[in-house]
Each structure stands twice: as structure tokens, then as C-alpha cells.
Write a protein that holds these residues in place. Structure first.
Motif, PDB file in Angstrom:
ATOM      1  N   HIS A 179       0.802  -1.259  -0.259  1.00  0.00           N
ATOM      2  CA  HIS A 179       0.035  -0.110  -0.119  1.00  0.00           C
ATOM      3  C   HIS A 179       0.939   1.079   0.176  1.00  0.00           C
ATOM      4  N   LEU A 180       2.060   1.280   0.096  1.00  0.00           N
ATOM      5  CA  LEU A 180       3.000   2.431   0.389  1.00  0.00           C
ATOM      6  C   LEU A 180       3.763   2.636  -1.190  1.00  0.00           C
ATOM      7  N   PRO A 181       4.130   1.654  -1.892  1.00  0.00           N
ATOM      8  CA  PRO A 181       5.063   1.793  -3.072  1.00  0.00           C
ATOM      9  C   PRO A 181       4.475   2.888  -3.920  1.00  0.00           C
ATOM     10  N   ALA A 182       3.248   3.188  -4.204  1.00  0.00           N
ATOM     11  CA  ALA A 182       2.708   4.081  -5.372  1.00  0.00           C
ATOM     12  C   ALA A 182       3.024   5.448  -4.660  1.00  0.00           C
ATOM     13  N   ALA A 183       2.781   5.627  -3.446  1.00  0.00           N
ATOM     14  CA  ALA A 183       3.176   6.855  -2.578  1.00  0.00           C
ATOM     15  C   ALA A 183       4.387   7.326  -2.547  1.00  0.00           C
ATOM     16  N   ARG A 184       5.302   6.335  -2.233  1.00  0.00           N
ATOM     17  CA  ARG A 184       6.676   6.555  -2.541  1.00  0.00           C
ATOM     18  C   ARG A 184       6.978   6.875  -3.825  1.00  0.00           C
ATOM     19  N   ALA A 185       6.657   6.397  -4.956  1.00  0.00           N
ATOM     20  CA  ALA A 185       6.989   6.646  -6.265  1.00  0.00           C
ATOM     21  C   ALA A 185       6.485   8.163  -6.504  1.00  0.00           C
ATOM     22  N   GLY A 186       4.993   8.520  -6.254  1.00  0.00           N
ATOM     23  CA  GLY A 186       4.566   9.747  -6.450  1.00  0.00           C
ATOM     24  C   GLY A 186       5.413  10.832  -5.907  1.00  0.00           C
ATOM     25  N   ILE A 187       5.842  10.557  -4.568  1.00  0.00           N
ATOM     26  CA  ILE A 187       6.684  11.679  -3.799  1.00  0.00           C
ATOM     27  C   ILE A 187       8.029  11.872  -4.583  1.00  0.00           C
ATOM     28  N   ARG A 188       8.585  10.783  -4.822  1.00  0.00           N
ATOM     29  CA  ARG A 188       9.911  10.791  -5.586  1.00  0.00           C
ATOM     30  C   ARG A 188       9.797  11.522  -6.966  1.00  0.00           C
ATOM     31  N   ALA A 189       8.564  11.248  -7.629  1.00  0.00           N
ATOM     32  CA  ALA A 189       8.501  12.158  -8.576  1.00  0.00           C
ATOM     33  C   ALA A 189       8.037  13.586  -8.271  1.00  0.00           C
ATOM     34  N   GLY A 190       7.977  14.103  -7.369  1.00  0.00           N
ATOM     35  CA  GLY A 190       7.826  15.356  -6.932  1.00  0.00           C
ATOM     36  C   GLY A 190       6.360  15.944  -6.381  1.00  0.00           C
ATOM     37  N   ALA A 191       5.448  14.999  -6.180  1.00  0.00           N
ATOM     38  CA  ALA A 191       4.171  15.121  -5.788  1.00  0.00           C
ATOM     39  C   ALA A 191       4.129  16.483  -4.929  1.00  0.00           C
ATOM     40  N   ALA A 192       3.240  17.438  -5.018  1.00  0.00           N
ATOM     41  CA  ALA A 192       2.996  18.619  -4.283  1.00  0.00           C
ATOM     42  C   ALA A 192       2.507  18.296  -2.804  1.00  0.00           C
ATOM     43  N   ALA A 193       1.444  17.125  -2.798  1.00  0.00           N
ATOM     44  CA  ALA A 193       1.058  17.074  -1.855  1.00  0.00           C
ATOM     45  C   ALA A 193       0.127  15.568  -1.725  1.00  0.00           C
ATOM     46  N   VAL A 194      -0.274  14.947  -0.653  1.00  0.00           N
ATOM     47  CA  VAL A 194      -1.086  13.817  -0.315  1.00  0.00           C
ATOM     48  C   VAL A 194      -2.201  14.052   0.484  1.00  0.00           C
ATOM     49  N   MET A 195      -3.143  13.042   0.339  1.00  0.00           N
ATOM     50  CA  MET A 195      -4.212  13.385   1.281  1.00  0.00           C
ATOM     51  C   MET A 195      -4.421  12.171   2.203  1.00  0.00           C
ATOM     52  N   ALA A 196      -4.590  12.544   3.259  1.00  0.00           N
ATOM     53  CA  ALA A 196      -4.737  11.569   4.511  1.00  0.00           C
ATOM     54  C   ALA A 196      -6.099  10.699   4.163  1.00  0.00           C
ATOM     55  N   ALA A 197      -5.917   9.169   4.173  1.00  0.00           N
ATOM     56  CA  ALA A 197      -7.225   8.505   4.014  1.00  0.00           C
ATOM     57  C   ALA A 197      -8.307   8.409   5.205  1.00  0.00           C
ATOM     58  N   TYR A 198      -9.238   7.860   5.023  1.00  0.00           N
ATOM     59  CA  TYR A 198     -10.261   7.630   6.029  1.00  0.00           C
ATOM     60  C   TYR A 198     -10.112   6.608   7.017  1.00  0.00           C
ATOM     61  N   ASN A 199      -9.309   5.592   6.373  1.00  0.00           N
ATOM     62  CA  ASN A 199      -9.326   4.488   7.088  1.00  0.00           C
ATOM     63  C   ASN A 199      -8.268   4.552   8.334  1.00  0.00           C
ATOM     64  N   GLU A 200      -8.286   3.463   9.229  1.00  0.00           N
ATOM     65  CA  GLU A 200      -7.423   3.500  10.354  1.00  0.00           C
ATOM     66  C   GLU A 200      -6.340   2.336   9.973  1.00  0.00           C
TER      67      GLU A 200
END
Length: 759
Positions: A266-287
Motif C-alpha cells: 500500500h505504500l510503494p505508489a505513494a513513495r513513487a509519487g513523492i519521488r516524482a515530486g508530488a506536491a501533496a497527499v491526502m490522508a485516508a479515511y481508514n485507520e
């Protein structure tokens, strides 16, 4: 933006540094922050309003601002961000009669922004945040195929071009920030938001997440602090993290995730997006492990910021901060928990409106508040919002329909074919049947703005246009998407019996109507009659409407060769009773054209499954990359999926040679052994033979599409990335056309990764 119209531009020597466009971004942020009151700082972290409540149409066709906007800007002497100024759908109640279209959206955005700047003591503009889940969710915005269809293309380059178009549309209409679904991994297809996922695999999702970031944001000058181009938009990647693992496929349910599962899947896509320079992320609803993501410091600060070095913005999902009051006891302390955990910008919550009080009460240190405000201001400076007010908006880009259709064409996936397709030239009578055959209303998925009548192409329309002259095309819907009404089946059966071939278009719908009952965050509380997918529309089973199965059985019983087309937002269970089966997911308004081209053989089917298709919901989970244990079958049915991840047929055939290690690459020879030109999507899978922890059966770690003429052979090379297994791990690689085929494919010779290799 220049200094607001109501104030004279001061001489350069007297101008505050934050208004100096030549000053470095960080210097401007520090200068502005030093001038702000506690109340103004708190205001920058609030995104309270629904944007459609900020304006209304006037009798002359223009727009006027509302008292609700005046009250919101007065509350904090300005506005941090405004969500959904362009949003149009059944929930917002915005349509072509009362909302902004392509011709006047930029003027509305300018009207609102001028008001915000005038109400701000320091002239601070607002961020305009819009939904861009599959194209800009606005009137006249280009609708792209949903993410699950994008995943089926296995084509990051094409998606990057489509994402760039969506960003240009957003900026041309006066919007700034794009909310983009990218990070959820489809592990349970009963979940209604499966359509928003790129698929079940973290590697595929990571490559497509990189593509959307590159396409929408471009290459800012001097990133991460550089300016965004006028036709580029900062991306908020959602949802972080693990939302696709909700128990039972139920929306916003808990997730039972251990740290390893979270990090591996569940984290590799976020890691890749951040390495690509993503300006922001949205915290999810789930716990995760008992703590909702919006209050999870270990996730948002320790991992995201301290370990990964992320310097961008973290936004909460709608009303997620206020949910933390269940833990803290009240909304003031809920806002404090979210801010201390790493959330910078709220969405519709009350908790963040009390941040000044939280600082006074000692619940939040002012330096924590300042850090969050600095991130919001930094994004505004990078967008040029202080320096471009009154500048003409960039022109609306063309090519939207072309890109949407190209994605749809690349997503069409042929699952089964006994020779029924492509439609033979000798066919002179075609029956086009089924509840999805003649409508475009159910081709676009959730989060879609209303379309003008006549926009789009159905399968029936496209076949009538593209079929050879003289072909007689008959039509009967047969039944509705849901329910058991069989009254239309006899007409459809008669049309099939009198034809040389039947095209039966079945599926589901995520389309919402004004009578949909909505939750406070816009999710469907009670799905309307035709709605079988989308946010809030989860299924216990994976069946189509009852009448659709009866229609399929009756048409197949005529003996007329039948091709079934599925237009859907998740895998559905469909019996093997037709000669050919293909899925187009939700292909967008012009998806009918893409489907017809494949049916007629005008284009090749090139899509590949981004998710495994189960035989029934009772099998779940059926994702391919489960742990490598000896999975036994069930007594009453197979444990294997009906169609595995990566599967997709062509109108030709391919032969794969054995994979060969070559330095830091793996090579394989692929031959087109058929009689038509075709495209094979070669998939590189890793199998760990000895490893410190129990491995997964297979892991996708590369893919390459190759176009081959009949008889042609080409060598495909896969580079091995630095994020593959660590040294000492014994591994082998397999190259095949699907995960199931990889299990029996010839592997490379196993070897131990030495210290000096990237493995």
C-alpha cells in the motif's frame, strides 16, 4: 498576482519582501509568516466551504458572490483554500443551468479570488482545489476513462499525456490544485471505489502514479521550491494510506494491516509519487492499527516527512479531522491531534477552525502551526498566485476527446475468444443488445460532471458508424442494469436469432442522480436503482443484475455467435456461455468508439487485466501476489481466479523465449507467431527463493509493450531497479503475458544478489 486592485503598488524599496516576485520563495514565505496574526495563520489551514455555495447565477447569466462566502472570508480575514468551485454533479446540485462552463469558469474564479484578496489584510489569495479523478470534474471538462481502465492500458506514457491535458484544463478555468486518486490498491473488488484504483499491484500503481505526477505538474523550475508553469497543477495524491484494504470491501471500514503488508503493498505508489515530486497527499479515511490516518503521526510525520523527506502539503479527507473527536473527546482537541500528527489543511472540518484556541490552550505549539502555514503559503507562491492576479488565463487545450478515446482504446481487454472476434467480414446482420449497448450515461464512472445531451458515443452508435456499408444492425436493450424484469428479453432473443452475430453489452453503473441520498462527504448513502458501483456502493457479491444473466443465457441459447462486452467499475462474475468476452471498464464518453473498433478488428485488443477476476465473491481474495504458501482448492470450487492479473488476449499469438540475465538487465526474445500485427505486454516477475521473511508467490517488477508484425522477433530488455531485493536474497525472474503464465514459465537461473548489484 500583482498587489490587489484596491491598493496602490508600493515602490520596490517600500514593498514587503513577500510581494517581491524576484525574491526566493522561502524568503517570501518567511516574510509573510512573520506579519500574520494567529487568527490569519489558522485561516490559511482551513478549507471549510463547499465551493458551489460561494456563488450563484444572476438573471443576466453572470455570477454573484454569496453571503456564505462573505461570512467565511470575514471569519479569518481571508481564505486558505476553497474546494469545488468548479464541481458539478448530483451532490452539489450544479448543472449546465446554474454552474460555470468552459466559457465563464475562469471569470468566476477571478471574481472569487479578487474578493478573497480584498478581504485579506495582507492580500493573501486562496487555493482553488478541484477533483480530477479521471479528468477535471467540471462542466465541459474532458472525461477520461476511470483509473481501473488506465491500469488496464499498462501505458504510463499515454496516461502522462492525458494527465497533462487535465492539468491544463484545470488551470485554464482558474483552478489551482488537483485531487487525484492514485494510491488505493484494489485488494477486494467488492469495494465500490475499486474503479478509482489502478489495480491490485503496487508496482503497476507506482508507475502510473509517477506518470500522473509528471503529466500534471511537469518539471517546476528549481523543484521542490520552483514555480509551476501556467498550464501545470500541483497534485494531491489520495488516499494515504491503505484505504484499499478495508475489511469486507466496505467503504471507510477499518483495515487490518501489519507494517509489512502496508509497506509492501500500500505504500510503494505513494513513495513513487513523492519521488516524482508530488506536491501533496491526502490522508485516508481508514485507520491503521487503531489510529485513523488523519491522526497518525507515525504515518504522516515519522514515515512521510522524517523517513521519506517529504516537504509538501498533507490534506485531510472530507470531515476526517472531526472524526478524531471520538478519540480526543471534542473537536478542538481533534484539530490539535491532526495538526500535531502532520495534517496541514482541513476539508470541511470544524476542528481546524479552533486552531488559534488550541495554540492558546497549549494543545499545539505555535511553531507547529507555523510549519503547516508555511507549507500552504509555499504552494501559493510556487503557483504564482501573488504575482498573476488579473493575468489572462491560458487557453483551454484541445485534444481532450482524442486522448480520452486513446486511453479507452488501450484499455479494452479481450478475456476469452473462440474465434468469434474480430467480427468476420462475411457477417451481414449484427444484433446489438443489452442495457449498456445504446447509452453513454453509464460509461463514465463516479465523480463525473453532467454532460451536454449528445456528448459521447455508445457501442450501438459506433458500430452503426464503423461497420462496413450494407451491414444490417438491429438493436434491443433486453433488460435494465438492475432488477429482474424480463419483459424485454423476447425482443432481444428474436433479434439475436435473426442475426449472424450478437454483441451483448452488459455491466454496471456508478452514475448518480438528484434522488441519490448522500452522506455529508458526498458518498452515496443509498444507491439509486441503477447504481452498482462508486463511493458508497459496495457489493456483498460480484453479480450483475439478475435480468442480465437471464438475457445472456437466452441469447446464447439461440446458437448465434455472441460477443459479450462488459462496461463496469469492478470485476463482475460472468458465466462462460459466450464465444468472446471483453471488458472495457468505464471507458468514458467516447468508449463506445474504442469498443467498436476492437470488435470490428480495426484496432487490436491491447489491454491487460490490472486486477484478477474471481469466479465468485466466495473466493476472495484472489490477487496474484499472495504469500507463497500451498493454497489448497475449495471442495466446492477452484481457488484460482477465472482470469489472472496481467491476462489479455490478442488477435494473434506470441511465443516467449527463456529470460536471460545480462548485467543489470533481463532480456527475452518475443515472436509474433500469428498472422496479424499485434502488441504483447511482456511482464517481468520476481520470485524470491530464499529471503529473511516469508515471500510472496510472485512480484511484478517490470513490464514492456512490444509491437510485432507477423513472424517478427524482437528482444525486450528490462532494467533492474535499485528498489529490488537486498543483497543475499536468492531470486529468479520469469517473463510471461500474465501472472498465471509466469508460474509455469521458464525462469532465469536462480542467483544470490551480491553486494555490488542493485538487487
Amino acid at each position: 498576482m500583482p498587489t490587489p486592485d484596491h491598493a496602490a503598488v508600493p515602490p520596490a524599496a517600500d514593498r514587503p519582501r513577500y510581494l517581491d516576485p524576484t525574491a526566493p520563495v522561502e524568503a517570501r514565505v518567511r516574510d509573510l509568516l512573520s506579519r500574520m496574526t494567529l487568527r490569519e495563520k489558522a485561516g490559511q489551514l482551513n478549507q471549510r466551504m463547499y465551493g458551489w455555495n460561494a456563488y450563484r447565477r444572476t438573471p443576466d447569466g453572470g455570477f454573484e458572490l454569496t453571503d456564505a462566502l462573505y461570512a467565511e472570508t470575514d471569519r479569518f480575514e481571508g481564505l486558505g483554500a476553497l474546494y469545488g468551485l468548479q464541481r458539478a454533479d448530483a451532490w452539489s446540485g450544479v448543472d449546465h443551468g446554474n454552474g460555470p462552463g468552459a466559457g465563464d469558469a475562469a471569470a468566476l474564479a477571478d471574481l472569487v479570488q479578487r474578493h478573497v484578496v480584498e478581504r485579506s489584510r495582507l492580500g493573501i489569495p486562496a487555493l482553488f482545489v478541484e477533483e480530477v479523478p479521471h479528468g477535471l470534474m467540471a462542466l465541459d471538462g474532458t472525461v477520461l476513462p476511470v483509473n481501473l481502465a488506465v491500469g488496464a492500458t499498462w501505458n504510463p506514457e499515454l496516461y502522462e499525456r492525458a494527465a497533462a491535458h487535465a492539468a491544463a484544463e484545470l488551470r485554464a478555468r482558474g483552478g489551482h490544485v488537483a485531487l487525484v486518486s492514485a494510491l488505493d490498491i484494489a485488494r477486494d473488488p467488492r469495494w465500490g471505489r475499486t474503479e478509482e484504483c489502478f489495480g491490485e499491484d503496487p508496482y503497476l500503481a507506482a508507475r502510473l502514479t509517477e506518470a500522473v505526477v509528471r503529466g500534471m505538474q511537469g518539471e517546476p523550475d528549481g523543484a521542490p521550491a520552483g514555480r509551476f508553469a501556467a498550464d501545470k497543477a500541483p497534485v494531491v495524491l489520495k488516499h494515504f494510506a491503505g484505504q484499499g484494504a478495508t475489511v469486507g470491501g466496505r467503504n471507510s471500514a477499518e483495515s487490518e494491516l501489519g507494517p509489512r503488508e502496508l509497506h509492501e503493498i500500500h505504500l510503494p505508489a505513494a513513495r513513487a509519487g513523492i519521488r516524482a515530486g508530488a506536491a501533496a497527499v491526502m490522508a485516508a479515511y481508514n485507520e491503521a492499527d487503531g489510529m485513523p490516518c488523519s491522526g497518525n503521526r507515525a504515518l504522516l510525520t515519522e514515515l512521510l516527512r522524517e523517513s521519506w523527506g517529504f516537504e509538501g502539503l498533507v490534506m485531510a479527507d472530507g470531515l476526517a479531522v472531526d472524526r478524531l473527536a471520538r478519540i480526543t473527546g471534542d473537536k478542538v482537541s481533534a484539530g490539535a491531534l491532526a495538526l500535531n500528527s502532520g495534517v496541514d489543511l482541513s476539508l470541511w472540518d470544524e476542528g481546524f477552525t479552533h486552531l488559534a484556541e488550541a495554540v492558546v490552550r497549549g494543545l499545539v505549539a505555535e511553531e507547529v502551526l507555523d510549519a503547516a502555514v508555511a507549507r500552504v503559503l509555499r504552494l501559493k507562491f510556487r503557483l504564482g498566485l501573488f504575482d498573476r492576479q488579473g493575468a489572462p488565463a491560458p487557453p483551454l487545450p484541445a485534444r481532450g476527446r482524442e486522448l480520452s478515446t486513446a486511453l479507452a482504446r488501450a484499455a479494452v481487454t479481450l478475456l476469452r475468444n473462440d474465434g468469434t472476434l474480430p467480427i468476420p467480414a462475411a457477417v451481414s446482420r449484427i444484433a446489438v443488445l443489452g442495457p449498456q449497448s445504446a447509452t453513454v450515461a453509464h460509461q463514465s464512472g463516479d465523480y463525473t460532471a453532467p454532460r451536454h445531451p449528445g456528448t459521447g458515443t455508445s457501442v450501438l452508435d459506433a458500430l452503426r458508424t464503423l461497420a462496413p456499408p450494407g451491414v444490417d444492425i438491429r438493436h434491443a436493450p433486453g433488460c435494465a442494469l438492475t432488477g429482474g424484469d424480463l419483459s424485454g428479453v423476447p425482443e432481444a432473443v428474436a433479434a439475436a436469432a435473426a442475426s449472424d452475430l450478437a454483441v451483448l453489452v452488459l455491466g454496471g453503473s456508478s452514475a448518480r442522480t438528484p434522488d441519490t441520498e448522500f452522506d455529508a462527504n458526498g458518498a452515496a448513502r443509498t444507491a439509486v436503482s441503477h447504481m452498482t458501483c462508486g463511493e458508497g456502493a459496495d457489493l456483498a457479491g460480484l453479480e450483475l443484475g439478475r435480468a442480465q444473466y437471464a438475457l445472456l443465457a437466452a441469447v446464447a441459447a439461440t446458437g448465434t455467435p455472441t460477443a459479450v462486452v462488459l462496461i463496469q467499475g469492478r470485476p463482475h462474475v460472468v458465466p462462460d456461455t459466450a464465444g468472446a468476452l471483453l471488458t472495457a471498464w468505464y471507458p468514458g464518453p467516447w468508449g463506445g468508439e474504442a469498443i467498436a473498433e476492437v470488435l470490428l478488428g480495426l484496432t487490436e485488443p491491447v489491454g491487460r487485466l490490472p486486477v484478477s477476476v474471481p469466479r465468485s465473491a466466495a473466493q476472495l481474495p484472489v490477487y496474484y501476489n499472495h504469500k507463497d504458501t500451498e493454497y489448497g482448492g475449495y471442495v466446492d470450487e477452484s481457488a484460482e481466479p477465472l482470469y489472472s492479473f496481467g491476462h489479455g488476449l490478442s488477435y494473434t499469438s506470441f511465443e516467449y523465449g527463456p529470460p536471460r540475465p545480462a548485467g543489470h538487465t533481463v532480456e527475452v526474445d518475443i515472436t509474433n507467431t500469428g498472422h496479424r500485427h499485434g502488441r504483447s505486454v511482456a511482464q517481468l516477475y520476481l520470485r524470491r527463493l530464499r529471503t529473511p521473511v516469508w515471500p510472496r508467490t510472485l512480484e511484478l517488477c517490470g513490464f514492456r509493450a512490444v509491437d510485432l508484425a507477423p513472424g517478427e522477433t524482437r528482444t525486450v530488455t528490462f532494467p533492474l531497479g535499485a528498489d529490488l531485493p537486498g543483497r543475499g536474497t536468492v531470486v529468479e525472474f520469469r517473463v510471461a503475458e500474465s501472472a498465471r503464465a509466469a508460474l509455469t514459465a521458464v525462469p532465469t537461473q536462480s542467483f544470490t544478489a551480491p553486494d555490488e548489484t542493485p538487487l
